[in-house]
Motif scaffolding. Structure first.
Motif, PDB file in Angstrom:
ATOM      1  N   LEU A 163       0.829  -1.209   0.000  1.00 19.47           N
ATOM      2  CA  LEU A 163       0.000   0.000   0.000  1.00 19.47           C
ATOM      3  C   LEU A 163       0.862   1.258   0.000  1.00 19.47           C
ATOM      4  CD1 LEU A 163      -2.775  -1.066   2.554  1.00 19.47           C
ATOM      5  CD2 LEU A 163      -2.960  -0.961   0.063  1.00 19.47           C
ATOM      6  N   LEU A 164       1.885   1.286   0.850  1.00 22.01           N
ATOM      7  CA  LEU A 164       2.746   2.462   0.927  1.00 22.01           C
ATOM      8  C   LEU A 164       3.472   2.707  -0.397  1.00 22.01           C
ATOM      9  CD1 LEU A 164       4.344   2.092   4.490  1.00 22.01           C
ATOM     10  CD2 LEU A 164       2.549   3.677   3.771  1.00 22.01           C
ATOM     11  N   SER A 165       3.809   1.632  -1.104  1.00 21.00           N
ATOM     12  CA  SER A 165       4.514   1.796  -2.377  1.00 21.00           C
ATOM     13  C   SER A 165       3.649   2.472  -3.428  1.00 21.00           C
ATOM     14  CB  SER A 165       4.996   0.433  -2.897  1.00 21.00           C
ATOM     15  OG  SER A 165       3.901  -0.377  -3.309  1.00 21.00           O
ATOM     16  N   ASP A 168       2.563   8.565  -2.934  1.00 19.14           N
ATOM     17  CA  ASP A 168       3.692   9.393  -3.350  1.00 19.14           C
ATOM     18  C   ASP A 168       4.635   9.583  -2.159  1.00 19.14           C
ATOM     19  OD1 ASP A 168       2.515  11.322  -1.688  1.00 19.14           O
ATOM     20  OD2 ASP A 168       1.653  12.448  -3.362  1.00 19.14           O
ATOM     21  N   HIS A 169       5.744  10.247  -2.400  1.00 23.36           N
ATOM     22  CA  HIS A 169       6.776  10.394  -1.357  1.00 23.36           C
ATOM     23  C   HIS A 169       6.217  11.084  -0.120  1.00 23.36           C
ATOM     24  CE1 HIS A 169      10.815  10.823   0.312  1.00 23.36           C
ATOM     25  NE2 HIS A 169      10.519  12.088   0.581  1.00 23.36           N
ATOM     26  N   ASP A 170       5.449  12.144  -0.311  1.00 25.00           N
ATOM     27  CA  ASP A 170       4.896  12.875   0.830  1.00 25.00           C
ATOM     28  C   ASP A 170       3.925  12.005   1.621  1.00 25.00           C
ATOM     29  OD1 ASP A 170       6.369  15.079   0.145  1.00 25.00           O
ATOM     30  OD2 ASP A 170       4.718  16.124  -0.855  1.00 25.00           O
ATOM     31  N   GLY A 171       3.140  11.199   0.917  1.00 26.57           N
ATOM     32  CA  GLY A 171       2.205  10.311   1.603  1.00 26.57           C
ATOM     33  C   GLY A 171       2.923   9.286   2.461  1.00 26.57           C
ATOM     34  N   ARG A 172       4.018   8.737   1.949  1.00 22.66           N
ATOM     35  CA  ARG A 172       4.796   7.769   2.724  1.00 22.66           C
ATOM     36  C   ARG A 172       5.415   8.439   3.953  1.00 22.66           C
ATOM     37  NH1 ARG A 172       8.072   5.476  -2.528  1.00 22.66           N
ATOM     38  NH2 ARG A 172       6.254   4.651  -3.647  1.00 22.66           N
ATOM     39  N   ARG A 192      14.141   4.428   8.532  1.00 24.81           N
ATOM     40  CA  ARG A 192      13.221   5.070   7.602  1.00 24.81           C
ATOM     41  C   ARG A 192      13.824   5.206   6.213  1.00 24.81           C
ATOM     42  NH1 ARG A 192       9.930  10.638   8.709  1.00 24.81           N
ATOM     43  NH2 ARG A 192       9.318   9.400  10.523  1.00 24.81           N
ATOM     44  N   ARG A 193      15.086   5.560   6.139  1.00 25.85           N
ATOM     45  CA  ARG A 193      15.706   5.746   4.819  1.00 25.85           C
ATOM     46  C   ARG A 193      15.772   4.434   4.054  1.00 25.85           C
ATOM     47  NH1 ARG A 193      21.199   8.791   6.222  1.00 25.85           N
ATOM     48  NH2 ARG A 193      21.086   7.231   7.886  1.00 25.85           N
ATOM     49  N   VAL A 194      16.123   3.378   4.772  1.00 28.39           N
ATOM     50  CA  VAL A 194      16.173   2.066   4.122  1.00 28.39           C
ATOM     51  C   VAL A 194      14.779   1.664   3.658  1.00 28.39           C
ATOM     52  CG1 VAL A 194      16.655  -0.390   4.453  1.00 28.39           C
ATOM     53  CG2 VAL A 194      18.194   1.331   5.432  1.00 28.39           C
ATOM     54  N   LEU A 195      13.783   1.905   4.502  1.00 28.75           N
ATOM     55  CA  LEU A 195      12.412   1.542   4.148  1.00 28.75           C
ATOM     56  C   LEU A 195      11.925   2.332   2.942  1.00 28.75           C
ATOM     57  CD1 LEU A 195       9.829  -0.008   4.751  1.00 28.75           C
ATOM     58  CD2 LEU A 195       9.222   1.763   6.407  1.00 28.75           C
ATOM     59  N   LEU A 196      12.182   3.631   2.924  1.00 28.32           N
ATOM     60  CA  LEU A 196      11.755   4.458   1.792  1.00 28.32           C
ATOM     61  C   LEU A 196      12.463   4.043   0.509  1.00 28.32           C
ATOM     62  CD1 LEU A 196      11.604   7.956   3.517  1.00 28.32           C
ATOM     63  CD2 LEU A 196       9.673   6.640   2.633  1.00 28.32           C
ATOM     64  N   THR A 197      13.723   3.685   0.603  1.00 22.50           N
ATOM     65  CA  THR A 197      14.460   3.211  -0.570  1.00 22.50           C
ATOM     66  C   THR A 197      13.870   1.908  -1.075  1.00 22.50           C
ATOM     67  OG1 THR A 197      16.523   4.263   0.158  1.00 22.50           O
ATOM     68  CG2 THR A 197      16.708   2.478  -1.442  1.00 22.50           C
ATOM     69  N   THR A 198      13.514   1.028  -0.144  1.00 27.90           N
ATOM     70  CA  THR A 198      12.892  -0.248  -0.521  1.00 27.90           C
ATOM     71  C   THR A 198      11.567  -0.016  -1.240  1.00 27.90           C
ATOM     72  OG1 THR A 198      13.896  -1.360   1.390  1.00 27.90           O
ATOM     73  CG2 THR A 198      11.997  -2.434   0.366  1.00 27.90           C
ATOM     74  N   LEU A 199      10.790   0.928  -0.745  1.00 26.50           N
ATOM     75  CA  LEU A 199       9.502   1.233  -1.379  1.00 26.50           C
ATOM     76  C   LEU A 199       9.706   1.852  -2.759  1.00 26.50           C
ATOM     77  CD1 LEU A 199       7.613   2.723   1.701  1.00 26.50           C
ATOM     78  CD2 LEU A 199       7.289   0.464   0.692  1.00 26.50           C
ATOM     79  N   THR A 205       4.420  -4.024 -10.568  1.00 28.03           N
ATOM     80  CA  THR A 205       3.750  -5.240 -11.040  1.00 28.03           C
ATOM     81  C   THR A 205       4.315  -6.509 -10.417  1.00 28.03           C
ATOM     82  OG1 THR A 205       5.245  -5.369 -12.934  1.00 28.03           O
ATOM     83  CG2 THR A 205       3.166  -4.170 -13.241  1.00 28.03           C
ATOM     84  N   VAL A 206       5.220  -6.366  -9.444  1.00 29.25           N
ATOM     85  CA  VAL A 206       5.842  -7.526  -8.809  1.00 29.25           C
ATOM     86  C   VAL A 206       5.309  -7.658  -7.383  1.00 29.25           C
ATOM     87  CG1 VAL A 206       8.013  -8.554  -8.038  1.00 29.25           C
ATOM     88  CG2 VAL A 206       7.920  -7.299 -10.198  1.00 29.25           C
ATOM     89  N   PRO A 207       4.906  -8.852  -6.959  1.00 30.26           N
ATOM     90  CA  PRO A 207       4.396  -9.024  -5.598  1.00 30.26           C
ATOM     91  C   PRO A 207       5.406  -8.595  -4.538  1.00 30.26           C
ATOM     92  CG  PRO A 207       3.883 -10.951  -6.930  1.00 30.26           C
ATOM     93  CD  PRO A 207       4.804 -10.093  -7.755  1.00 30.26           C
ATOM     94  N   VAL A 208       4.895  -7.995  -3.463  1.00 30.74           N
ATOM     95  CA  VAL A 208       5.712  -7.634  -2.304  1.00 30.74           C
ATOM     96  C   VAL A 208       5.732  -8.827  -1.360  1.00 30.74           C
ATOM     97  CG1 VAL A 208       5.976  -6.054  -0.353  1.00 30.74           C
ATOM     98  CG2 VAL A 208       5.049  -5.217  -2.527  1.00 30.74           C
ATOM     99  N   LEU A 209       6.904  -9.197  -0.875  1.00 34.47           N
ATOM    100  CA  LEU A 209       7.046 -10.364  -0.006  1.00 34.47           C
ATOM    101  C   LEU A 209       7.495  -9.947   1.390  1.00 34.47           C
ATOM    102  CD1 LEU A 209       8.868 -12.816  -2.470  1.00 34.47           C
ATOM    103  CD2 LEU A 209       6.403 -12.487  -2.126  1.00 34.47           C
TER     104      LEU A 209
END
Length: 266
Positions: A163-165, A168-172, A192-199, A205-209
């Protein structure tokens, strides 16, 4: 680079299915398959596959061979009265359509659950919060124990990250500012930086695991499910003992998501 087969199927399939339904709805007495192809521009093989799905789901019917007319489900959802029920455009009719839509959506989720042999979740992001309004599970395939409120664990779940992906950046940033990324297991991403980079790097179109990031012993996968402006996803969970099934089940969830998305879109 070509897109792997099936990964964009739910979104393309629903768009094409809606195109077919729009054309069929304009021909209450039926339209031949070849005329449908001319009107929609869909390749015959793809059109045939979608028509089979629409007939099976009750959105279209085939009164004569290769002739397609609006089905009972399409008539009901589009505001027409179901045969013999007397509903119209009043409040009771709208309530009947809402219940009908809900029943079809639940039926689609239950079919996915049985096909995947795994609990299935429908989630959305609305008014700044994660919601999981529907779960389809069984005693043999139970849903995840929500030991931490899903709304506070978006950073640690496949559902949340899917959902977070889509934001937009501001929403995350807004979400993460209101919900601290707490460590739930040793695998949880809390930076947070690692998480935002991951998102940012998550292909749409690829499932999130999720490999035991929310709960030890639990694996999850989620695929985007966007209907109009709604930010949503479908997800499944598996116990760690069935880890070998996760990626294949996630791809299958992605391929079979069209019927649930169609129920949301109509």
């Amino acid at each position: 680079m070509a897109t792997p087969p099936g990964r964009t199927a739910p979104f393309h399939s629903v768009r094409y299915a809606l195109r077919l339904l729009e054309t069929i709805a304009g021909h209450p007495d039926g339209i031949r398959a070849d005329e449908l192809g001319q009107a929609t521009g869909l390749p015959p093989n793809q059109q045939d596959q979608l028509l089979r799905m629409l007939v099976a789901e009750g959105y279209a019917r085939e009164p004569f061979e290769n002739v397609f007319a609006p089905g009972e489900a399409l008539l009901m959802l589009s505001g027409g009265a179901s045969a013999g029920d007397g509903t119209g455009d009043d409040g009771d009719g709208e309530e009947s359509r809402r219940r009908f839509r809900d029943e079809r959506l639940q039926r689609a989720l239950d079919a996915l659950r049985d096909s995947l042999n795994a609990p299935v979740y429908l989630a959305r992001y609305a008014d700044g919060e994660l919601e999981v309004p529907r779960i389809s599970d069984t005693p043999d395939a139970p849903g995840v124990n929500e030991w931490v409120d899903f709304r506070s664990a978006a950073h640690a779940t496949a559902i949340g990250k899917c959902l977070l992906s889509q934001l937009d950046h501001d929403g995350r940033q807004d979400h993460l500012a209101r919900h601290r990324a707490a460590r739930l297991t040793s695998r949880t991403i809390t930076d947070r930086r690692v998480l935002l980079t991951t998102l940012d790097r998550q292909p749409p179109t690829v499932p999130v695991l999720d490999f035991q990031e929310y709960a030890v012993g639990t694996l999850c996968a989620a695929v985007p499910l966007t209907a109009g402006s709604t930010v949503g996803c479908l997800a499944l969970s598996l116990p760690i003992g069935e880890a070998h099934r996760l990626r294949r089940a996630a791809e299958e969830l992605n391929r079979q998501a069209a019927s649930a998305l169609l129920s949301l879109s109509l």
